[in-house]
Design an enzyme around this catalytic site. Sequence first.
Site, short mmCIF file in Angstrom:
data_model
loop_
_atom_site.label_atom_id
_atom_site.label_comp_id
_atom_site.label_asym_id
_atom_site.label_seq_id
_atom_site.Cartn_x
_atom_site.Cartn_y
_atom_site.Cartn_z
N ARG A 1 0.61 1.67 10.67
CA ARG A 1 1.86 1.90 9.98
C ARG A 1 2.28 3.19 10.01
O ARG A 1 3.60 3.48 10.04
CB ARG A 1 1.15 1.91 8.26
CG ARG A 1 1.30 0.44 7.89
CD ARG A 1 0.75 -0.01 6.40
NE ARG A 1 0.66 -1.43 6.37
CZ ARG A 1 0.42 -2.10 4.99
NH1 ARG A 1 0.20 -1.46 3.97
NH2 ARG A 1 0.57 -3.36 4.88
N HIS B 1 7.60 -5.15 10.81
CA HIS B 1 6.16 -5.31 11.06
C HIS B 1 5.18 -4.48 10.42
O HIS B 1 5.60 -3.35 9.65
CB HIS B 1 6.04 -5.41 12.73
CG HIS B 1 6.40 -4.03 13.11
ND1 HIS B 1 5.91 -4.05 14.74
CD2 HIS B 1 6.88 -3.04 12.94
CE1 HIS B 1 6.27 -2.89 15.15
NE2 HIS B 1 6.93 -2.12 14.05
N GLU B 2 3.94 -4.82 10.34
CA GLU B 2 2.98 -4.00 9.78
C GLU B 2 3.17 -3.87 8.22
O GLU B 2 2.88 -2.75 7.48
CB GLU B 2 2.91 -2.69 10.52
CG GLU B 2 2.64 -2.67 11.71
CD GLU B 2 1.70 -3.67 12.46
OE1 GLU B 2 0.74 -4.00 11.94
OE2 GLU B 2 1.63 -3.79 13.65
N GLY B 3 3.77 -4.73 7.82
CA GLY B 3 3.77 -4.61 6.31
C GLY B 3 5.60 -4.34 5.99
O GLY B 3 6.09 -3.25 6.24
N GLN C 1 5.22 -2.49 1.45
CA GLN C 1 5.02 -1.10 1.19
C GLN C 1 5.21 -0.57 -0.13
O GLN C 1 4.38 0.20 -0.98
CB GLN C 1 5.98 -0.38 1.98
CG GLN C 1 5.68 -0.60 3.76
CD GLN C 1 4.25 -0.51 4.06
OE1 GLN C 1 3.58 0.25 3.80
NE2 GLN C 1 3.89 -1.41 5.22
#
Lengths: 591, 591
Positions: A307, A442-444, A449
Amino acid sequence: MNDILIDRDELDFLLWDWLGLQDVLDRSGSEVDREAADAILAMSHKLARDSFLPLFKLTDANEPVLEAGEVRALPQIGEALREYASLGLFAAGFSEDHGGLGMPTLLSSGSLLQFFAASLAVSAYPMLTVANARLLTTFGSAAQIETFAMPQIAGEWFGTMCLSEPQAGSNLADVATRAMPDGEDGLGARYRLFGNKMWISGGDHDLAGNIVHLVLAKIPGDDGQVGADTRGISLFVVPKFLPDGARNDIVVTGLNHKLGYRGTTNCVLAIGESGSPVAGGDGALGWLVGEPGQGLPQMFQMMNEARLNVGMGAAAAGYRSYRHASIYARERLQGSPIGAVAKTSGPIIRHPDVRDMLMAAKCYGEGALALVLYCARLVDTAKHDPADDALLSLLTPVAKTWPSEWGLAANDIAIQIHGGYGYTRDFDVEQLWRDNRLNPIHEGTTGIQAQDLVGRKIRKDKAGAFDRLGDLIAATVAASVDTAMAAQGAQLGETWDRIAAAVAQLRECDAAAANENATGFLRAFGHVVVAWQWLDRALLCVDAAAEDRVRAAKPWACRYFFERELPRIGAWLGPIEGESRLLSQMNEDYL
Amino acid sequence: MNDILIDRDELDFLLWDWLGLQDVLDRSGSEVDREAADAILAMSHKLARDSFLPLFKLTDANEPVLEAGEVRALPQIGEALREYASLGLFAAGFSEDHGGLGMPTLLSSGSLLQFFAASLAVSAYPMLTVANARLLTTFGSAAQIETFAMPQIAGEWFGTMCLSEPQAGSNLADVATRAMPDGEDGLGARYRLFGNKMWISGGDHDLAGNIVHLVLAKIPGDDGQVGADTRGISLFVVPKFLPDGARNDIVVTGLNHKLGYRGTTNCVLAIGESGSPVAGGDGALGWLVGEPGQGLPQMFQMMNEARLNVGMGAAAAGYRSYRHASIYARERLQGSPIGAVAKTSGPIIRHPDVRDMLMAAKCYGEGALALVLYCARLVDTAKHDPADDALLSLLTPVAKTWPSEWGLAANDIAIQIHGGYGYTRDFDVEQLWRDNRLNPIHEGTTGIQAQDLVGRKIRKDKAGAFDRLGDLIAATVAASVDTAMAAQGAQLGETWDRIAAAVAQLRECDAAAANENATGFLRAFGHVVVAWQWLDRALLCVDAAAEDRVRAAKPWACRYFFERELPRIGAWLGPIEGESRLLSQMNEDYL
């Protein structure tokens, strides 16, 4: 040749002046001194410019292809990454035990930003590989580290993270990949894995000797069933080629054709020949990392690093497009500003609208760089200071989201400043916009978040990280009194009070109510954090000489941010302050 | 098959209920009645779905190519446009004298929106052709109309507008194309033209029998020089093939390779063999339209129509992506909302963050459709009412900009709602985002629209259009008293007072000061106009039955817009209210 990356003067200002890299180096116990650090930064800039930047458009125009079940990527990507490896940059952040230099994260991030700026897609391979190896060195056995991490630290093998599945994206509780016990060997408890993974960046390619997948899967209970929550998720290391050289049963069943970020292969993977043990498939061999059921907490180490890296990539892409626009606005002649005496066409930077856009892009680009480097320093100091670890945890969703959203806004502005030219593929800004559009996903996603920030960090803030941040902000406000930035300091103090009041509300209401307006809170909180850091940098520069371009600009950018950006938080906080439940009250049919 | 275009129920609500299309038809003197209008709308929907929508991705993946000096476009584009012509849709808005149906603009816009939604790139050809022919029917001689406009009205020839040059984009004073007198013939005063035109949409292709260019150029004075301002600009009709069938001297020297909108060829044109009369070239033959020096005012008729059309295209693309997202959010299962009792994965539309995004996209998409159709009605009523003409003039920069910026925001949101899938080219939303990115740039950038709004419309508002708009808004506010929307009415009244105060400031200060923060004013003004129209529609629907999906949603969307969107204006108006000169005070080196 176009060689616009991160301006070295700006980077030096951030690293040495603002974030005290010298101090970080002194405390790190690493052998790296100022001279060595400068050499690393210079070398990174040169390699990024000479070997990564030429791949920026080339990888966009030549997507990876799937041929006979294997993914072929541009061989030039492999060449650039071998150069990257030969300079020790995969290893840089690892301890000497693991063949590294023990370089602080702040310095390695300063290096990494140049590569992100040159090509997000090419940089994704080392970024994932390093994060993968770091997870293994933290939670893996000695044999797993030796077998799977060390070749990645050497840059010979590359790594992935396999979380998502076609039906399990943001919600990992739905992971359906199964791991069936298959005895034990020198690499630990062995399993046979069956399932499908989706969106796997670097999931297959022909750029490295092997691919080390870190796979989330569930071990069925005695009844053969897997649970429907995240507690049953374990982590497995599953290489493309097994230690004996045999091909493991991981098959690429599809390549995703993306809007941007095209040089990074993105794969659908079938793990285990038939996809189901019931049907008699043999499965893919993998080894358990750490303890069963610890998959998600372990993966979160990699995820948090990823992140922060997403934020860095987004910051670099946003900042680079600001620089493109800033240069173009000096070169392009078009019209004279209203009210100007001379009516001959001058550079468009003289038009207030262009200045407005450029200053916004500068605030987004430089603000994002500063934010991610601030968090990189926290990665270093958190090793010895739990309070910094808590602050890093609080700021990680901001460091992921703010650069992703506002870096993208800088990309959009850069297109606008280029006018019709920016809409063509002859210039770089359209691709920066396309590449960067992945980062809020991506990655949340941004929404995830926001849930993390409000649900985990604000409402369960046992370490008092929010109050700690408030103290840091109060110190900056206090330092602004009697300076040229006193008005901004007062504005920041008032704004922080408003944030703190919203936090009190978010802590008092129930979880559903707090979640309902979490994204607005994330946006407001992010803008205030960035405003604070702008003021903090401006205070370092109030006496800068007018000709010191980097420093003398800081107070102006700070004024701009406080005048035109910080007031945006009113619209974002309004629904929280008004305790709005509009979104949940609304009939779903009306959406 | 995916056939997501403009929802017909929504369109009917806007056209018949809100904008009173029946009344417009009655006053138009046209033969078209409700039944005929419904048939036209249904036929347009069908043709857009069956012939244009299949070209949406196809034209993106197969760009036009330049071969041996001629541009080749996909032949399917030509086929679709011949169908469009065969239904009389090129002619629809022209008077019966010119072979048309005399269809009101409000109705033809309702038709056009379906084509824009299906493919902006394919729709650009008839949009430009119709605007070109309309300019000729207004300012051209009878012979010019017969020769150049009639084949366009029949859809046999296509048209362009040639304004920009490589060195003259936003600033047309820099136009360097020269027109040298060459006698007179049946088509009027003949000239030989020399110059280069840039960004010419439809500038060359093999889709129609001829291409009619409307070219801005300057006629040199007796000293052989051309002036450096816009007053010397004249308008010429310059066909690709001359009336005798000979090829005119217009050569495509390059094709622009665009981020999106790829099915519309976009050309660099060299007009006149050698580019300079001094070098002895023969030039391209063209005929003066109207009087010398009237090029810009005449072209502004076409430009204003094009600006409204840009807004329509942007609205259609934004609205279509909202519909894609709305459908996807019902199909995609992922997680359960925080606080929900059932923990099984449900559709993502249940998550508040997704609802928030969807409602924003709905407000942008539907709000933009409403705004452009409102302006289309003004085009009809302005023919008889100078006050409506002045109001249309005031709202044109808003109708061009608001859908371009917020339709694009809807596209961005639609990608986000689709998550990783939205980032792939397997779904339509990424292309809608790319296609729509052109709209804030062409036919006058957002910054140019802001100069037009503040400089020409607000500060020189001789017809009192701003006060007229204030009266219309006050009427809506008055109508909201004692309704379920009374709070929104009160908020609109207060907000309008703030806008009016900003207008007073912008009128009192000098031109340079007014221009400095013009873009922020345009954004704030646009949001208030759209808020007013949301309230106006919501008031029509406060008693709608819950199951009347289209109408019952309107008050909720209105509440959303007033709660989360309208408060944004604070940040935009702040610099005007604070009389900020930050942008001009700033040292250029710091940008």
